[in-house]
Design an enzyme around this catalytic site. Structure first.
Site, PDB file in Angstrom:
ATOM      1  N   ARG A 160       2.415  -6.898 -12.941  1.00 43.19           N
ATOM      2  CA  ARG A 160       1.473  -7.016 -11.819  1.00 43.19           C
ATOM      3  C   ARG A 160       1.995  -7.956 -10.723  1.00 43.19           C
ATOM      4  O   ARG A 160       1.552  -7.913  -9.581  1.00 43.19           O
ATOM      5  CB  ARG A 160       0.108  -7.482 -12.354  1.00 43.19           C
ATOM      6  N   LYS A 210       3.906   6.286   5.436  1.00 48.36           N
ATOM      7  CA  LYS A 210       4.250   7.079   6.617  1.00 48.36           C
ATOM      8  C   LYS A 210       5.777   7.230   6.729  1.00 48.36           C
ATOM      9  O   LYS A 210       6.394   7.765   5.842  1.00 48.36           O
ATOM     10  CB  LYS A 210       3.618   6.423   7.847  1.00 48.36           C
ATOM     11  N   TYR A 253      -5.888   0.224  13.815  1.00 47.89           N
ATOM     12  CA  TYR A 253      -6.104   1.289  12.827  1.00 47.89           C
ATOM     13  C   TYR A 253      -7.514   1.161  12.217  1.00 47.89           C
ATOM     14  O   TYR A 253      -7.947   0.060  11.874  1.00 47.89           O
ATOM     15  CB  TYR A 253      -5.019   1.202  11.745  1.00 47.89           C
ATOM     16  N   ASP A 313       1.459  -4.802  12.781  1.00 46.81           N
ATOM     17  CA  ASP A 313       1.556  -3.554  12.016  1.00 46.81           C
ATOM     18  C   ASP A 313       2.656  -2.715  12.680  1.00 46.81           C
ATOM     19  O   ASP A 313       2.516  -2.277  13.818  1.00 46.81           O
ATOM     20  CB  ASP A 313       0.197  -2.822  12.047  1.00 46.81           C
TER      21      ASP A 313
HETATM   22  C1  LIG Z   1      -0.956   2.206  11.708  1.00 46.58           C
HETATM   23  C2  LIG Z   1      -1.464   2.300  10.302  1.00 46.58           C
HETATM   24  N1  LIG Z   1      -1.515   1.194   9.542  1.00 46.58           N
HETATM   25  C3  LIG Z   1      -1.958   1.234   8.271  1.00 46.58           C
HETATM   26  C4  LIG Z   1      -2.406   2.402   7.705  1.00 46.58           C
HETATM   27  C5  LIG Z   1      -2.935   2.400   6.277  1.00 46.58           C
HETATM   28  O1  LIG Z   1      -1.967   2.913   5.410  1.00 46.58           O
HETATM   29  P1  LIG Z   1      -2.268   3.489   3.938  1.00 46.58           P
HETATM   30  O2  LIG Z   1      -2.950   4.799   4.114  1.00 46.58           O
HETATM   31  O3  LIG Z   1      -0.909   3.568   3.337  1.00 46.58           O
HETATM   32  O4  LIG Z   1      -3.137   2.502   3.255  1.00 46.58           O
HETATM   33  C6  LIG Z   1      -2.353   3.589   8.446  1.00 46.58           C
HETATM   34  C7  LIG Z   1      -2.809   4.868   7.857  1.00 46.58           C
HETATM   35  O5  LIG Z   1      -2.922   5.860   8.507  1.00 46.58           O
HETATM   36  C8  LIG Z   1      -1.862   3.527   9.783  1.00 46.58           C
HETATM   37  O6  LIG Z   1      -1.807   4.632  10.555  1.00 46.58           O
END
Ligand SMILES: Cc1ncc(COP(=O)(O)O)c(C=O)c1O
Length: 400
Positions: free
Chosen positions: A58, A208, A111, A183
């Protein structure tokens, strides 16, 4: 370490070497939960952090460690942490940077999951936040309070691809001794390296582009060794948000082709954006690679290339937007992005459907806005698909 190599060489070779026993070139997948020690002293040293090593699944895994080391090199960070999703990366980074009573300034078009985490969960633990338009640096200065501890941004934003000057924001966060969290999911370290521009922590949805094949949910956090150690031991491990060996392997495999994939995503997106911009049935195109994008010069300064996401407005109402995406044959209707397949979504009826039509403009959205994650297919095929869908759904404007 291959830190002096160029991006693709680093993405392939950094922190990876053939397996000592078998000579296998590909990364071994080690699913072990338990790790044994020669004596009590070495167990104590690893658990206390005096010595590098694993002690319980973990809190870390050897396959995941290879991924963490590689992404740290690619992002120019001291260290990195692999976690179970992009949302795990975001929530861990925020929880590690904030305590009850602290405040964070967040870019307003963040997001949706980040917005929900702050407004639904963080708020229950007494964490305060303000969503502000971070493209105007004065707004950030004005939002900073005595209890502010961090600024959180995402650039380019989702879905309208607004940019924030990371270096400018870093000047403010350094002046006020705040953590700057970025991000970098849309860009990846191939296109943008926020730490070089002054960010303290970089978060990724590795789901992604980093993985790039639509078959893994994963997240990565990059930052200083002290920050990452704290997140691993006192947040991720304790909350059980670790990434497993198999998914780490898949992301490692995806990263080997990150550079060439991003080049193709960018090339295709540029062609698609240019095609859409001249189309009479398209009201407006949002893509940083178009000279018409209001922050085109910032994009050229801050990003190596313009990314794979294109947003555009088709003329018409919510139904027209829905009809348009339903008419696409190559592009698939999907909520994700960054995959080999071109993926499309219609925010007004899908991700942002809870917002009343009359209020969409407050979020910079419109009824006909479409978000396209331009895939790795041949650009001509993507364009032909868009063309046939536009022709069969959107009314041709009457000439005066
Ligand atoms: C810019 C961005 N950050 C974070 C996330 C969250 O990612 P996850 O779906 O892997 O939790 C997304 C998901 O679409 C995203 O587009």
């Amino acid at each position: 370490m291959t830190i002096n190599h160029r991006f693709n060489t680093t993405a392939i070779h950094a922190e990876q070497c053939p397996d000592e026993k078998s000579g296998a070139v590909s990364q071994s997948i080690i699913p072990a939960v338990a790790y044994c020690f020669d004596n009590a002293e070495s167990a104590v040293d690893v658990v206390s952090g005096k010595k590098e090593g694993r002690y319980y699944g973990r809190y870390g895994n050897p396959t995941t460690r290879t991924l963490e080391n590689k992404v740290a090199v690619l992002e120019g960070a001291e260290d990195a942490l692999g976690v179970s999703s992009g949302m795990a990366a975001i929530s861990i980074a925020l929880m590690a940077s904030l305590r009850t009573g602290d405040h964070v300034v967040v870019t307003k078009d963040v997001y949706g999951g980040t917005h929900k985490f702050l407004s639904n969960i963080a708020t229950r633990y007494g964490i305060e936040y303000d969503f502000v338009d971070c493209t105007d640096y004065l707004n950030i200065e004005n939002a900073i309070k005595e209890n502010t501890k961090a600024v959180y941004i995402e650039t380019p934003s989702n879905p309208t691809l607004t940019l924030i000057d990371i270096a400018e924001v870093a000047v403010i966060t350094k002046r006020h001794d705040l953590k700057l969290i970025v991000d970098n999911t849309f860009m990846t370290p191939y296109l943008q390296r926020p730490i070089d521009l002054g960010a303290d922590i970089v978060v990724h949805s590795a789901t992604k582009y980093l993985n790039g094949h639509g078959d893994v949910i994963a997240g990565i956090i990059c930052g200083s060794k002290a920050d990452i150690d704290y997140m691993r031991k006192d947040v991720m491990g304790d909350l059980g948000q670790n990434l497993n060996a198999w998914e780490s392997f898949l992301v490692l495999r995806g990263i080997k082709t990150l550079g060439i994939r991003m080049e193709q995503h960018c090339r295709n997106a540029q062609e698609v954006a240019e095609y859409l911009e001249q189309h009479p049935m398209v009201e407006r195109v949002f893509y940083p690679g178009l000279p018409s994008h209001p922050q085109h010069s910032l994009a050229k300064k801050q990003m190596k290339n313009m990314g794979g996401i294109v947003a555009f407005e088709v003329k018409g109402d919510v139904q027209t937007g829905k009809d348009f995406i339903s008419a696409l044959k190559v592009a698939m209707i999907s909520f994700s992005l960054g995959d080999p397949e071109t993926l499309v979504q219609h925010p007004a009826s899908m991700t942002h459907s809870s917002i009343p039509e009359s209020q969409l403009h407050e979020f910079g959205l419109s009824t006909g806005l479409i978000r396209l994650s331009v895939g790795l297919e041949d650009a001509e095929d993507i364009i032909e698909d868009l063309n046939q869908a536009l022709l069969c759904t959107v009314a041709v404007p009457m000439k005066n």
